[in-house]
Design an enzyme around this catalytic site. Structure first.
Site, PDB file in Angstrom:
ATOM      1  N   ARG A 131       0.842  -1.173   0.060  1.00  0.00           N
ATOM      2  CA  ARG A 131       0.075   0.073   0.117  1.00  0.00           C
ATOM      3  C   ARG A 131       0.768   1.422  -0.064  1.00  0.00           C
ATOM      4  NH1 ARG A 131      -5.000   1.580   4.192  1.00  0.00           N
ATOM      5  NH2 ARG A 131      -3.221   1.357   5.835  1.00  0.00           N
TER       6      ARG A 131
ATOM      7  N   ASP B 268      -3.779   2.997  13.853  1.00  0.00           N
ATOM      8  CA  ASP B 268      -2.836   3.707  12.972  1.00  0.00           C
ATOM      9  C   ASP B 268      -3.339   4.805  12.885  1.00  0.00           C
ATOM     10  OD1 ASP B 268      -5.192   3.359  11.389  1.00  0.00           O
ATOM     11  OD2 ASP B 268      -4.201   2.087   9.892  1.00  0.00           O
TER      12      ASP B 268
END
Length: 528
Positions: A171, A449
């Site tokens: 990603r 996150d």
């Protein structure tokens, strides 16, 4: 080791690259790779910046009362019958995917976890320090070279890849983030192009030779136009590197409210490269608040009340399944952020039961796979998805695809002092860790996150803007926020030197008049 300073001329371009002492950096930041990055920047950066401006223009319309809707001008795409390109064999079974940062220990443990797929994350689970980014590229390169290993300096334990590693997907960062360590003709390259370009340049052919391919997750898209930009990047990159059109395969995270109303269009724009969409649930909550929460009628309840089985989150999950399966694409479920609760078996079992219920809900909705953040959750998720009749359930269609009103339906629930204080604790500790170079942080039995911190600060900004009523009859105020912030900071101690700058940044984000698009933009300026 790279020389300092470093300037390299490629054709008419001047590239400035920060030095790196990461072992193996010289094999990543090569002349050929940097020329490829500069080419991507030259061809696509102006269009990227224009699309970011369109986000701001659209936000002004949302602020004036406009609500997201399915675009009338693309009705023909939604109503026509078409499919995405065929999906590679090693992406046919994606029942459980594990995600995490790109440090060597994490990469090895994730690839060995028993999950079908590992998403190596250069985005929300990574603090974009220069050494961390370069080391991550070295690590994923070493995976394909067969040289990835790690020895823990603390206990001497050695880690290496097992015989059947998970499929690797990378990603890159979203379109909005710059990479200031690589300057092309005086301008920083996009973080997205840096992460994507380096991985593709070094690993596409060796991954294909190993029976896999160059696979990516694309984050933070807000429109079909942003998807079309990626499609053009892929077409150019494939041609430039001698790859057949459609070799690059991607899954797009639907984690913004505008993108949820253009899922068909995003699939169509990327139809030669795309294999599926994913419910990026945490960023989706953040996007709902960011894009629509500047209206008093969109006040959100405590973060804990916004669950995937209700209101706009439930609707978007079902809509994503219906859209993907109609087009022959996978519909991936969202992240379970729980991590094992050590020393409390009852609490640990309760957490695992919540994970199991969440994954069974996803299977029931028709999802083809799901995400977890910790290896211990892999068996729980695999057990839930074992109820599928095969490696996926592309043939399953929800009875009714939710419409616009369902997709905008606001969650109900209380707004509490406890919820506000939790937002403060989580956000400040996460930002402090991020400033210290860590992007995935265990907090209160969850792996957090950047998306979590975004929800926390966006929600408190919204509550403060509208003096939100709390369940005890009080209204959220600046004085209240300042008092609670001071008290929570006192409870966290002063051992972490990054807590003070994190708290200062968090305070500014919550109390400022204008809403900052992403907290990682001002936070990036504070990184060394």
């Amino acid at each position: 080791m790279l020389a300092e300073p470093q300037q390299r001329a490629h054709s008419a371009r001047m590239i400035e690259v920060a030095p790196s002492e990461v072992p193996g950096a010289e094999g990543i930041l090569t002349q050929g790779a940097l020329a490829f990055l500069a080419e991507l920047h030259e061809l696509f950066d102006a269009r990227r910046l224009e699309l970011l401006e369109r986000r701001i223009e659209r936000q002004a319309r949302f602020d004036a009362g406009e609500l997201p809707d399915f675009p009338e001008e693309t009705r023909a795409i939604r109503e026509a019958e078409w499919k995405v390109a065929p999906i590679p064999a090693d992406l046919q079974d994606r029942e459980v995917e594990i995600t995490g940062p790109t440090n060597a220990k994490m990469v090895i443990n994730a690839l060995n976890s028993g999950a079908k797929v590992f998403m190596a994350d250069f985005e929300d689970a990574t603090s974009p320090t220069w050494d961390e980014l370069v080391q991550g590229q070295v690590n994923v390169r070493n995976r394909w070279l067969g040289t990835l290993d790690f020895t823990d300096p603390g206990n001497g334990k050695a880690y290496s890849l097992g015989p059947n590693p998970a499929v690797l997907i990378v990603r890159p960062r979203g379109w909005h983030l710059p990479e200031r360590h690589v300057i092309v003709d005086g301008r920083p390259i996009a973080g997205a192009l840096f992460d994507f370009g380096l991985y593709l340049f070094h690993n596409a052919k060796v991954a294909l030779d190993a029976g896999s391919g160059p696979y990516f997750y694309l984050p933070k898209l807000e429109s079909r136009h942003e998807a079309a930009l990626w499609s053009d990047v892929f077409a150019h990159a494939e041609q430039r590197l001698g790859l057949a059109r459609g070799t690059i395969k991607v899954t797009v995270l639907i984690e913004t409210i505008p993108a949820a109303f253009e899922m068909d269009e995003i699939l169509h724009a990327l139809r030669e490269n795309i294999v599926g969409l994913n419910c990026g649930r945490w960023d989706y909550i953040f996007s709902y608040i960011k894009r629509l929460g500047r209206q008093a009628g969109r006040l959100t309840p405590d973060r804990s009340a916004m669950t995937m089985d209700k209101a706009f989150l439930a609707a978007y999950s079902l809509r994503l399944v219906a859209t993907c399966h109609r087009r022959g694409a996978f519909a991936m479920g969202g992240m379970s952020a729980f991590i094992p609760v050590k020393g409390d078996e009852a609490a640990n079992q309760a957490a695992m039961d919540k994970v199991r219920a969440d994954k069974l809900r996803e299977v029931g909705n028709g999802h083809d796979g799901t995400w977890v953040a910790h290896p211990a959750l892999v068996p729980v998720a695999l057990e839930a998805f074992a109820t599928m009749p095969g490696p996926n359930q592309l043939s399953k269609m929800p009875g009714r695809a939710p419409g616009r009103d369902d997709m905008l339906d606001l969650h109900e629930g209380p707004r509490t002092e406890a919820g506000a204080r939790e937002n403060i604790r989580v956000a400040v500790q996460y930002i402090a860790a991020w400033l210290g170079g860590r992007g995935a942080v265990p907090l209160y039995n969850l792996m957090e996150d950047a998306a979590t911190a975004e929800i926390c600060r966006a929600q408190l900004w919204q509550w403060l803007r509208f003096a939100a009523p709390l369940d005890d009859g009080r209204h959220f105020s600046r004085d209240m926020f300042e008092d609670w912030l001071a008290e929570e900071l006192a409870g966290l101690g002063d051992e972490d030197p990054n807590l003070a700058p994190a708290a200062t940044l968090f305070y500014d984000l919550v109390t400022r008049e204008d809403f900052e698009e992403f907290l990682t933009l001002p936070a990036y300026e504070l990184l060394d």
